[in-house]
Design a protein around this motif. Structure first.
Motif, PDB file in Angstrom:
ATOM      1  N   GLU A 194      25.512   1.638  53.113  1.00  0.00           N
ATOM      2  CA  GLU A 194      26.836   1.066  52.853  1.00  0.00           C
ATOM      3  C   GLU A 194      27.921   2.145  52.934  1.00  0.00           C
ATOM      4  O   GLU A 194      28.996   1.912  53.474  1.00  0.00           O
ATOM      5  N   GLN A 235      29.493  -5.224  57.729  1.00  0.00           N
ATOM      6  CA  GLN A 235      29.714  -4.577  56.433  1.00  0.00           C
ATOM      7  C   GLN A 235      29.515  -5.556  55.280  1.00  0.00           C
ATOM      8  O   GLN A 235      28.954  -5.201  54.248  1.00  0.00           O
ATOM      9  N   ALA A 270      26.772  -5.212  52.305  1.00  0.00           N
ATOM     10  CA  ALA A 270      27.140  -5.352  50.888  1.00  0.00           C
ATOM     11  C   ALA A 270      26.289  -6.415  50.199  1.00  0.00           C
ATOM     12  O   ALA A 270      25.891  -6.251  49.036  1.00  0.00           O
TER      13      ALA A 270
END
Length: 183
Positions: free
Chosen positions: A155, A135, A139
């Motif tokens: 995302e 993650q 990002a």
């Protein structure tokens, strides 16, 4: 060169011939970028379109890219060979690239390639069950390529079962289309 009427790839083979001619006299810091440009262009076009002797040229100078260079990170991401590094070494090189790219002498790849590098590493983390790092890297890709809507969608939708294929995310309409002839 194009894959359809709306997308064209500029024919830079004359530039590649110049690279072949001047690489030996060029400053050391420019050689990795020159070799990367030469190799990647010849990698993405059809065999008939490749510059004469491109394989021999790249083999002759491949030592320039051996090691952990930002150019190698981008090049191996594009050709899908990042598994030569452990995941920790891959992450260290990824972070090194992003730390060095803003320096005057730093190599700075286009946004698509930066995002691809982050997504490639994110997928490796996902496969290892490390969703947090995956993650974080997604990002990073969004932060460095904020105009890419499909990155924002990734995302939002990402979970541990979502396979990250950077080609599909960054080029959703052009996945697996062959490159046409030189124009």
């Amino acid at each position: 060169m194009s894959d359809n009427k709306n997308h064209e790839l500029t024919d830079i083979r004359p530039v590649l011939l110049d690279i072949e001619r001047i690489i030996d006299q060029s400053p050391k810091q420019y050689k990795p970028s020159m070799l990367l440009l030469h190799g990647l262009f010849n990698y993405i076009i059809t065999p008939e379109q490749k510059t004469k002797g491109c394989v021999e040229f790249c083999e002759k100078y491949e030592g320039i890219l051996i090691g952990d260079t930002p150019e190698q990170l981008i090049g191996l991401t594009i050709i899908g060979k990042t598994n030569i590094w452990s995941i920790d070494d891959h992450r260290a090189l990824h972070d090194k690239y992003f730390n060095q790219r803003s320096k005057k002498s730093g190599f700075h790849a286009p946004q698509y390639f930066e995002a691809a590098a982050s997504l490639e590493l994110a997928e490796r983390y996902r496969l290892n069950g490390d969703v947090t790092n995956a993650q974080e890297l997604i990002a990073t890709a969004v932060e460095n390529f904020p105009s890419c809507k499909s990155l924002h969608q990734l995302e939002t939708d990402f979970n541990d079962g979502y396979v990250i294929k950077w080609h599909t995310v960054l080029f959703p309409k052009n996945v697996d289309k062959p490159t046409d002839q030189v124009q």
